[in-house]
Design an enzyme around this catalytic site. Sequence first.
Site, PDB file in Angstrom:
ATOM      1  N   MET A   1       9.503  82.079  12.572  1.00 23.74           N
ATOM      2  CA  MET A   1       9.622  83.305  13.251  1.00 23.74           C
ATOM      3  C   MET A   1       9.987  84.307  11.867  1.00 23.74           C
ATOM      4  O   MET A   1      11.143  84.131  11.534  1.00 23.74           O
ATOM      5  CB  MET A   1      10.796  83.264  14.433  1.00 23.74           C
TER       6      MET A   1
ATOM      7  N   TYR B   1      22.578  84.265  13.890  1.00 20.98           N
ATOM      8  CA  TYR B   1      21.323  84.461  13.941  1.00 20.98           C
ATOM      9  C   TYR B   1      20.421  84.467  15.362  1.00 20.98           C
ATOM     10  O   TYR B   1      21.295  84.580  16.303  1.00 20.98           O
ATOM     11  CB  TYR B   1      20.746  83.460  13.068  1.00 20.98           C
ATOM     12  N   GLU B   2      19.363  84.787  15.112  1.00 19.50           N
ATOM     13  CA  GLU B   2      18.541  84.853  16.521  1.00 19.50           C
ATOM     14  C   GLU B   2      19.247  86.165  17.424  1.00 19.50           C
ATOM     15  O   GLU B   2      19.149  86.237  18.422  1.00 19.50           O
ATOM     16  CB  GLU B   2      18.604  83.961  17.500  1.00 19.50           C
ATOM     17  N   GLY B   3      19.622  87.202  16.813  1.00 19.91           N
ATOM     18  CA  GLY B   3      20.503  88.561  17.186  1.00 19.91           C
ATOM     19  C   GLY B   3      21.906  88.037  17.403  1.00 19.91           C
ATOM     20  O   GLY B   3      22.352  87.313  18.044  1.00 19.91           O
TER      21      GLY B   3
END
Lengths: 597, 597
Positions: free
Chosen positions: B165, B442-444
């Site tokens: 991603m 991570y991932e927001g």
Amino acid sequence: MKDGLYSAPQKDIRFVLREVLEVERTLARHAPAAAIDNETLDQIIEGADRFCHGELAPLNATGDQQGCVLKDGKVSTPDGFRAAYEIYAASGWPGLCAKEEDGGQALPMMASAILGEMLSGSNISWALYPRLSEGAYRCIVANAPADLRKLYAPKLATGQWTGTMCLTEPGAGTDLGLLRTQAAPAGDGGYLLNGTKIFISSGEHDLTENIVHLVLARLPGAPAGTRGVSLFLVPKRLPDAEGRPGEFNQVFCDAIEDKLGLHGNATCVLRFEGARGYLLGEPDKGLAAMFVMMNSARLGTGAQALGLNEWGYQKSLAYAQERLQSRSPVKPKSAGYGPDPIVCQPDVRRMLLTQKVWAESARMFLYWIALQIDLDLHGNEEGLRREARDLLALLTPVAKAFVSDNAVESVSLAMQVHGGSGYVTDTGIEQTFRDVRILPIYEGTNGVQANDLLARKVLPDDGARLKRLLAMIERQDQAWADMPAMAPFLAPLSSLAQRTQTLLPGLLDAAVRDPLRFSSCATDFLRIVGHLVYGYFWCRAAHAALTKLPDGDAFRSEKLAAARFYFEHLFVEVEMRIARLSASADSIMEPAALECR
Amino acid sequence: MKDGLYSAPQKDIRFVLREVLEVERTLARHAPAAAIDNETLDQIIEGADRFCHGELAPLNATGDQQGCVLKDGKVSTPDGFRAAYEIYAASGWPGLCAKEEDGGQALPMMASAILGEMLSGSNISWALYPRLSEGAYRCIVANAPADLRKLYAPKLATGQWTGTMCLTEPGAGTDLGLLRTQAAPAGDGGYLLNGTKIFISSGEHDLTENIVHLVLARLPGAPAGTRGVSLFLVPKRLPDAEGRPGEFNQVFCDAIEDKLGLHGNATCVLRFEGARGYLLGEPDKGLAAMFVMMNSARLGTGAQALGLNEWGYQKSLAYAQERLQSRSPVKPKSAGYGPDPIVCQPDVRRMLLTQKVWAESARMFLYWIALQIDLDLHGNEEGLRREARDLLALLTPVAKAFVSDNAVESVSLAMQVHGGSGYVTDTGIEQTFRDVRILPIYEGTNGVQANDLLARKVLPDDGARLKRLLAMIERQDQAWADMPAMAPFLAPLSSLAQRTQTLLPGLLDAAVRDPLRFSSCATDFLRIVGHLVYGYFWCRAAHAALTKLPDGDAFRSEKLAAARFYFEHLFVEVEMRIARLSASADSIMEPAALECR
């Protein structure tokens, strides 16, 4: 922060010394023997900042990367550590608070508190080499016979040698009663020690020509448990009568630990194999004798926590001011999209302010603790000395555990503010995150501190020392009750003091009727006491800002906002802690998965 | 824990699947297309445990020590990673929930949830290679034109290739609207991408012959901000029509990050220099298309948190059961001194139970989330599908942030239980402490999740989705109101639901009248919603234990004690959070030291 490196928050420090604690006036009035004027304090602040920013901070990251190396029983410290130590010793920093007769400067403990914060903030791994010497010095002064003292105390006071604290063994950590190191009389008044000590910070290094180990061991036939533990002074090299280090003693560094952080400090396994040692204090009373050093180390851990907390805050604030991302919510829409510095985002500000306020709280508390040490030693009234001594006994575990837990949270927030950059090595905050995590563990885990507070400092005198703290809060409340601007600060604190007073009898009662519940409350109780203390100081800070700083001054508004942030965001933790105190011990003791035989 | 390595808590997992969630019955009744029986679930549990314990757990510490190596643009993963991956792919794990037409097994998402917990618990660095593929697969299935899908989806479903991603750029992290990577039409329907992406987990490795990058970029003339972002599929090697990977695409791994943890996973800087890519979804609608994968990654972060939380608990429990130190407070004095295992100490039990209960809470929540995904996809009533969709939207940020913050706390407690041993490398818990810390980032970041919850999931529909959650709690409360044994669990939860209902209008109102205050509440609000959810599940767990497990059974008592511990020690956090919500934004916005221009 200056040039990307730690620099001391001089203005904040001065605010605490001058406006909040009024150090000059307080010592002059109550402990003239320890008096110090604001100009001298300023010199210490500026000199220590110059040394820490200029010499230590540049070695912080490189020290972490290089680490220590053990070869043929000798430890090499990272590049630059030795040169920095030479400057440190030559500048007289080791003996700031040591007695003049030992070559020290006989300054009040406040000087050491200021220095301690900066040393740890700029380079905690380095700071651990000289800083344990202070406790060792005090322990020797308190316990050594005249000849030993004369030989060893000046070496520590001048920084020619450093000191260590050798307690832990593989089978004896929290429970020192289990320690097995033996000390046999050598026939000439000395002793020969045999045993292995682990986790010895600065146990071996190349900064000085000699190291003085203070070692707990058992005499032949000593009773089991903590009542059979004695304290010995064991030098790395045996000095002659003039203090020149001669042959090597039988102390061997067998290993240094690979560990999460503190890479620049050697954590040693030390083997004593017929090592010559000298008794300090009475036989079998080693724990009591060691407590001077242990308490010093616990307060030192608080100082380290403050330093790292402050450094994490400086670093994350600088990042938040530089990092452009998203739109500032306070910018008029007409000003376009941005991006703006993330310091404008409320959630980022919450994280920054949490760090800032934990640091400033710790500073007020620990500097005040330093003041109490001088009041205890030099106070001109017995009542004052007694009060200082009681509060010191009560609050030493709080200064260790509360401050260090808050620092771990703070540095974690500092990493969080950095986002993904915080997780990578280059940024440097991940080092601080690793370094700070030792603080709740060593010098007695924070669980041990909580138990010390509740079971040894509150229970034995039926809460008398705690009530001194509550009375101090009550006096302050009454003194400022007529200032409406103080109400938002005084009211929640006063309410907590009353609630503590109310829940105390039930807690003391539980010690007898439900000891498991009593023990299981220790950590929550310590957090409550921590907030009693911090609440007290934020009232003092708010009062100082309101009465001593000019109206309209930005620094004044900032301190008042910090006090509000403390009460609105951090102090409210007590709601959770008090709720927990009402839990029974059943849910803690029952679960069978955690079988307890 | 078995042989010092991670092993799955099979009994706890079965309790959640069978007694708490009644997965077999629920899916059979409400989403027969996704039905699964208990025997199949058992096979998954046992097979996944065998693989994770046997293949991955032994590589966890060595993977951390070796790390990844980048040489000539190629990343080598640690020893054993590739062999483990081959077993993983050959066993069909990558396609557990992929469609049959793509070579998958078309099992319900519960299968993936179970596997995800175990992969991360045993070796999170390894798990990050295959686990992002699942989201990439779903994103391709949802967005790719038929030919692309046919070429790529089976490769991911079978694990022949992995997926990544690619969102973050040096100047665009939280604020994806700032991203600058360009995609120019190649003239043949494809695109050529130019730009640099950072922090790409598993961006380059040697486990598979090809990697499928899903990349956000801008088309020529695209609007500024997030409305001009499109999604592209960019393979590392360009496949021919039969899917055989051919020449290398213009994607270059310029660096891998040195970082705090996750050493066994390559975090890459990827440079796209005229790299061939294919549009997924509509032009300029890339964020919406990516959200399938983003949500999958966020739930995946929750699963990682659960796995590491569980592992830290296993490890610290084992240590506490072995480490002999001090006397058990429940042993009669007559039994002598001891020492006893530290698991007997209430404060140690408090730390262990906190970890245990956070892990068990997360398991119920995340497995239930998996159930909602199947109900959303396959539910046999529109009302059900709608409810599942709403709750998923509402609770995805909670599953990411609440679970990961609790896991960081848990692993820190696991270290604390180890005392000094926890800080040294040999013990291994320090690795987990380093690994787990990425999860809130991570991932927001968790701050972004909190804002997502409050500003995007609660505010836009005036709390309608939140009220679905509250209604679910209310229905449960009514259903079990006649069971006195449930009262200690239902009462605090019901009270919190009512308080949330009461404070909601004021919060929504603040969004308009006092947006800074609104924003500054986000994190505290997320923690409250987290406890609404966990409280709901502990009521279900307690009810299941009371009604389905035999009276006198030790496991039953343990679950009830865990429920009590949750409400008495963890749930009470809401007292602090609610108190914070009433703070004004002033103390957050004012301080001048945090200048916001």
